[in-house]
Design a protein around this motif. Structure first.
Motif, PDB file in Angstrom:
ATOM      1  N   THR A   1       0.870  -1.170   0.000  1.00 46.30           N
ATOM      2  CA  THR A   1       0.000   0.000   0.000  1.00 46.30           C
ATOM      3  C   THR A   1       0.905   1.217   0.000  1.00 46.30           C
ATOM      4  O   THR A   1       2.101   1.116   0.310  1.00 46.30           O
ATOM      5  N   THR A   2       0.369   2.366  -0.370  1.00 48.66           N
ATOM      6  CA  THR A   2       1.185   3.559  -0.556  1.00 48.66           C
ATOM      7  C   THR A   2       0.644   4.729   0.246  1.00 48.66           C
ATOM      8  O   THR A   2      -0.559   4.954   0.297  1.00 48.66           O
ATOM      9  N   TYR A   3       1.567   5.462   0.832  1.00 53.21           N
ATOM     10  CA  TYR A   3       1.248   6.695   1.545  1.00 53.21           C
ATOM     11  C   TYR A   3       1.976   7.838   0.850  1.00 53.21           C
ATOM     12  O   TYR A   3       3.159   7.718   0.515  1.00 53.21           O
TER      13      TYR A   3
ATOM     14  N   HIS B   1       3.120  14.765  -3.068  1.00 51.50           N
ATOM     15  CA  HIS B   1       2.659  13.431  -3.509  1.00 51.50           C
ATOM     16  C   HIS B   1       3.586  12.794  -4.545  1.00 51.50           C
ATOM     17  O   HIS B   1       3.203  11.842  -5.212  1.00 51.50           O
ATOM     18  N   ARG B   2       4.813  13.303  -4.692  1.00 52.17           N
ATOM     19  CA  ARG B   2       5.779  12.707  -5.626  1.00 52.17           C
ATOM     20  C   ARG B   2       6.426  11.468  -5.017  1.00 52.17           C
ATOM     21  O   ARG B   2       6.639  10.481  -5.706  1.00 52.17           O
TER      22      ARG B   2
ATOM     23  N   PRO C   1      11.515   7.688  -4.074  1.00 50.03           N
ATOM     24  CA  PRO C   1      11.821   8.975  -3.454  1.00 50.03           C
ATOM     25  C   PRO C   1      11.453  10.168  -4.328  1.00 50.03           C
ATOM     26  O   PRO C   1      11.477  10.083  -5.556  1.00 50.03           O
ATOM     27  N   ARG C   2      11.114  11.244  -3.691  1.00 53.08           N
ATOM     28  CA  ARG C   2      10.808  12.496  -4.381  1.00 53.08           C
ATOM     29  C   ARG C   2      12.017  12.967  -5.179  1.00 53.08           C
ATOM     30  O   ARG C   2      11.870  13.474  -6.295  1.00 53.08           O
TER      31      ARG C   2
END
Length: 184
Positions: free
Chosen positions: A111-113, A118-119, A136-137
């Motif tokens: 799952t993603t947070y 939001h990058r 990573p951003r």
């Protein structure tokens, strides 16, 4: 018509196939000797050439639902970021290009947070909650890998570098290495 080394008539390569010429016999013998499909043999040889000087690390989450492999140096350059999320999660990581990372199992268990821009895609196991890797951003075309989630035996040394993530834009702008780490 051309003949193979054993005298059989050589078939022309099919669509997408590569004509190996005089090496076709060696290629077939290599596949047979190692019991590999054409794709498996090609991957083995490409990995050996493209990832020269790198080792294949394997790792995953705590419960084992998520497993991955990553090609990186045995001597890891790990970032210790002090941004809000890295501080809370104690997220120390090294960065690799996406081409050097392969999720072996568990895509359906991730799952993603995201937050702020939001990058960054903070992926973690739905079962045990461990984030063994994320996007990573600073390097959206790569992966940040948690070295503590690697299996034992392939890491020789870890050098840790502090990154001022509290001033993220300034830190990344001034830090050429971190920007270039997701490039092959």
């Amino acid at each position: 018509a051309e003949r193979t080394p054993d005298g059989a008539k050589a078939e022309p390569p099919g669509p997408g196939a590569i004509d190996l010429g005089a090496q076709s016999g060696r290629w077939a013998a290599f596949q047979e000797r190692h019991r590999l499909s054409c794709e498996e043999a090609a991957r083995l040889l490409l990995d050996a050439y493209e990832y020269r000087g790198l080792v294949k690390h394997t790792g995953g989450c705590h419960c084992g639902a998520v497993r991955f492999e990553v090609w990186a140096s045995a001597d890891l350059h790990v970032f210790n970021c002090n941004c809000s999320i890295c501080t809370k999660k104690q997220n120390r990581h090294f960065i690799v290009p996406a081409s050097r990372f392969k999720l072996l199992k568990g895509a359906d268990n991730l799952t993603t947070y995201t937050f702020n821009t939001h990058r960054a895609q903070h992926t973690f196991c739905k079962t045990c909650g461990v984030q063994s890797f994320y996007t990573p951003r600073s390097n959206p075309d790569g992966y940040g890998i948690a070295p503590h989630c690697l299996d034992d035996g392939t890491v020789h040394t870890i050098i840790t570098e502090d990154i001022n993530g509290k001033e993220w834009e300034k830190a990344v702008k001034e830090h050429k290495t971190i920007r270039d780490m997701s490039k092959p």
